[in-house]
Write a protein that holds these residues in place. Structure first.
Motif, PDB file in Angstrom:
ATOM      1  N   HIS A  69       0.825  -1.222   0.000  1.00 25.79           N
ATOM      2  CA  HIS A  69       0.000   0.000   0.000  1.00 25.79           C
ATOM      3  C   HIS A  69       0.854   1.265   0.000  1.00 25.79           C
ATOM      4  O   HIS A  69       1.395   1.653   1.027  1.00 25.79           O
ATOM      5  CB  HIS A  69      -0.895  -0.017   1.240  1.00 25.79           C
ATOM      6  CG  HIS A  69      -1.902   1.104   1.275  1.00 25.79           C
ATOM      7  ND1 HIS A  69      -2.932   1.120   2.181  1.00 25.79           N
ATOM      8  CD2 HIS A  69      -2.037   2.220   0.532  1.00 25.79           C
ATOM      9  CE1 HIS A  69      -3.654   2.214   1.989  1.00 25.79           C
ATOM     10  NE2 HIS A  69      -3.129   2.903   1.005  1.00 25.79           N
ATOM     11  N   HIS A  71       1.284   5.407  -2.027  1.00 24.81           N
ATOM     12  CA  HIS A  71       0.756   6.451  -2.914  1.00 24.81           C
ATOM     13  C   HIS A  71       1.955   7.186  -3.489  1.00 24.81           C
ATOM     14  O   HIS A  71       2.492   8.108  -2.883  1.00 24.81           O
ATOM     15  CB  HIS A  71      -0.170   7.387  -2.141  1.00 24.81           C
ATOM     16  CG  HIS A  71      -1.392   6.692  -1.631  1.00 24.81           C
ATOM     17  ND1 HIS A  71      -2.473   6.419  -2.435  1.00 24.81           N
ATOM     18  CD2 HIS A  71      -1.679   6.161  -0.418  1.00 24.81           C
ATOM     19  CE1 HIS A  71      -3.388   5.761  -1.734  1.00 24.81           C
ATOM     20  NE2 HIS A  71      -2.932   5.586  -0.508  1.00 24.81           N
ATOM     21  N   LYS A 181      -8.678  -0.322  -6.880  1.00 25.50           N
ATOM     22  CA  LYS A 181      -8.760   0.238  -5.518  1.00 25.50           C
ATOM     23  C   LYS A 181     -10.086   0.989  -5.364  1.00 25.50           C
ATOM     24  O   LYS A 181     -10.445   1.796  -6.226  1.00 25.50           O
ATOM     25  CB  LYS A 181      -7.585   1.208  -5.297  1.00 25.50           C
ATOM     26  CG  LYS A 181      -7.684   2.072  -4.047  1.00 25.50           C
ATOM     27  CD  LYS A 181      -7.323   1.310  -2.777  1.00 25.50           C
ATOM     28  CE  LYS A 181      -7.455   2.163  -1.505  1.00 25.50           C
ATOM     29  NZ  LYS A 181      -6.366   3.087  -1.299  1.00 25.50           N
ATOM     30  N   HIS A 241      -6.547  -0.680   6.338  1.00 21.49           N
ATOM     31  CA  HIS A 241      -6.802   0.053   7.590  1.00 21.49           C
ATOM     32  C   HIS A 241      -7.591  -0.748   8.626  1.00 21.49           C
ATOM     33  O   HIS A 241      -7.112  -0.968   9.725  1.00 21.49           O
ATOM     34  CB  HIS A 241      -7.474   1.414   7.343  1.00 21.49           C
ATOM     35  CG  HIS A 241      -6.823   2.220   6.256  1.00 21.49           C
ATOM     36  ND1 HIS A 241      -5.469   2.491   6.259  1.00 21.49           N
ATOM     37  CD2 HIS A 241      -7.319   2.786   5.115  1.00 21.49           C
ATOM     38  CE1 HIS A 241      -5.171   3.206   5.170  1.00 21.49           C
ATOM     39  NE2 HIS A 241      -6.273   3.377   4.459  1.00 21.49           N
ATOM     40  N   ASP A 331       1.105   2.715   3.517  1.00 22.83           N
ATOM     41  CA  ASP A 331       0.347   3.925   3.148  1.00 22.83           C
ATOM     42  C   ASP A 331       1.300   5.096   2.889  1.00 22.83           C
ATOM     43  O   ASP A 331       0.913   6.259   3.021  1.00 22.83           O
ATOM     44  CB  ASP A 331      -0.663   4.288   4.243  1.00 22.83           C
ATOM     45  CG  ASP A 331      -1.923   4.936   3.672  1.00 22.83           C
ATOM     46  OD1 ASP A 331      -1.991   5.131   2.445  1.00 22.83           O
ATOM     47  OD2 ASP A 331      -2.823   5.254   4.463  1.00 22.83           O
ATOM     48  N   CYS A 334       1.119   9.496   2.084  1.00 20.77           N
ATOM     49  CA  CYS A 334       0.071  10.275   2.757  1.00 20.77           C
ATOM     50  C   CYS A 334       0.635  10.998   3.975  1.00 20.77           C
ATOM     51  O   CYS A 334       1.505  10.467   4.676  1.00 20.77           O
ATOM     52  CB  CYS A 334      -1.035   9.345   3.229  1.00 20.77           C
ATOM     53  SG  CYS A 334      -1.853   8.526   1.869  1.00 20.77           S
TER      54      CYS A 334
END
Ligand code: ZN
Length: 416
Positions: A69, A71, A181, A241, A331, A334
């Motif tokens: 995961h 970005h 996603k 999450h 993640d 972010c």
């Protein structure tokens, strides 16, 4: 021309299959793939083969890490999404190149991008394939599907209702998405509600069903409890999450939902560091050196409490039988989640009750299975791609060894 074999020797190999560590080990690589793993004494090359032998004395080898995961278009520099979204697509591609380098140097040899704007994800994947810059191997979703004004709406894939959602899946597949996603609840995007589902169960089903028709796996951002239930009932492959958030914004663990997750076999990426762990690390270091202001003390305490709540829920999920479904996801990109720190998740998974060996298996073999890549990566076994890392310490007994990466190999070539 016969392939000249490469033989790596080291203090020990942990192959990711769950087998115990092999001490004084060697790995034989021919071309891009692993041919054999075993004790050094059994893998001595024949003098006629002119093998290259590289020794890593005192160091350990394990499979390259997998981050499920990320970005890539976001720099993880602490700006709010709204500020980051003001960057041009070109600037986001540059951030992506920087991010990929950081992750590769930290031992991540495979990653998934779970949502970028416009063509950014596809461009980065295709540029890396052309060899324009060093990069982990990459699977991308392109843009995340979200409701109008929903979490990450500025990536430009808004879809409402089953028909639009199916069309969005078809569009993304046509553009080259490796997986799909879905933003199933609100998140950190202004105007969205993290404790509320963004899609109904039938909308989730439309997305997942359509993705599966095209042979694509699905992953969904699920912070709200409600969104976790919708996702599980709709047949989701991997849940991000799993925060157990109620509409009032408070996290309350629910063993019945955890039991549903176990029964349906969904993979879970708990993204524990996203609870504010980089803030905890930074402020603890500052307290030790120059001291904290009152406001910083309060920020630290709040972040520590959030992290502890999430680690506590993680432990309860393990107790309810979800150990072998847990995958590694940072993640990164972010907020202030910088690339290069998948190890922060390992520290917290360890705190939540997983052993070093279980964490290593999770971040290699189990994550490879969860993203549909287990035929090529995730373990060091004959036939697999020779993606591996050299670390200082035995990663099967010491989780901090994965924070001390000394070399990275991709398809048998040393890249770091
Ligand atoms: Zn995310």
């Amino acid at each position: 021309m016969p392939i000249r074999p490469l033989i790596l020797t080291c203090a020990g190999v942990v192959d990711g299959t769950g087998s115990p560590a092999i001490r004084d080990a060697a790995i034989r690589i021919e071309g891009e793939r692993v041919v054999a793993v075993g004790p050094v004494a059994t893998l001595r090359p024949h003098p006629d083969e002119h093998a290259t032998v590289v020794d890593h004395p005192g160091l350990w080898i394990c499979p390259g890490l997998i981050d499920e995961h990320t970005h890539l278009g976001l720099a993880g520099d602490g700006r709010a999404y709204e500020e980051m979204a003001e960057d041009s697509d070109e600037m986001m591609v540059l951030a992506g190149v920087m991010n990929l380098g950081k992750h590769l140097r930290s031992g991540v040899t495979t990653l998934r991008d779970n949502g970028a704007r416009n063509q950014i994800g596809f461009t980065l994947r295709d540029g890396a394939k052309r060899g324009y810059f060093p990069s982990p191997r990459m699977l991308v979703c392109g843009r995340p599907i979200t409701c109008t004004g929903g979490h990450f709406w500025w990536c430009n894939e808004e879809a409402d209702g089953e028909a639009e959602i199916r069309k969005a899946v078809r569009r993304l597949v046509h553009e080259g998405a490796d997986h799909i996603k879905i933003m199933a609840s609100g998140g950190g995007t202004r105007g969205t509600i993290p404790g509320r589902a963004s899609y109904t169960e039938s909308e989730m089903h439309a997305a997942i069903h359509e993705a599966h028709l095209f042979g694509r796996l699905t992953v969904a951002h699920c912070r709200a409890k409600e969104s976790m239930v919708h996702a599980v009932n709709a047949g989701l492959d991997l849940m991000e999450h799993a925060e157990f958030l109620d509409p009032d914004g408070v996290m309350r663990f629910d063993p019945e939902i955890a039991a549903m997750m176990r029964e349906c076999g969904v993979y879970i990426s708990p993204t524990l560091q996203a609870a504010g762990y980089p803030t905890v690390v930074a402020l603890r270091a500052k307290r030790g050196s120059e001291g904290l202001t009152k406001a910083e003390e309060q920020r630290l305490k709040a972040a520590e409490e959030r992290v502890e709540t999430r680690v506590g829920h993680f432990r309860q999920m393990l107790d309810l039988g979800l150990l072998h479904r847990m995958v590694a996801g940072s993640d990164a990109g972010c907020g202030n989640l910088e690339f290069g720190h998948l190890d922060y998740d390992f520290h917290l998974m360890h705190r939540g009750g997983m052993s070093a060996m279980q964490i290593l298996e999770s971040a290699t073999r189990i994550t490879a299975e969860a993203i549909g890549f287990a035929a090529d990566v995730g373990t060091l076994e004959p036939g697999k791609l020779a993606d591996l890392i050299v670390v200082d310490g035995d990663p099967s007994s010491d989780v901090t060894a994965l924070s001390r990466v000394r070399a990275v190999y991709q398809t048998g070539q040393r890249v770091v």
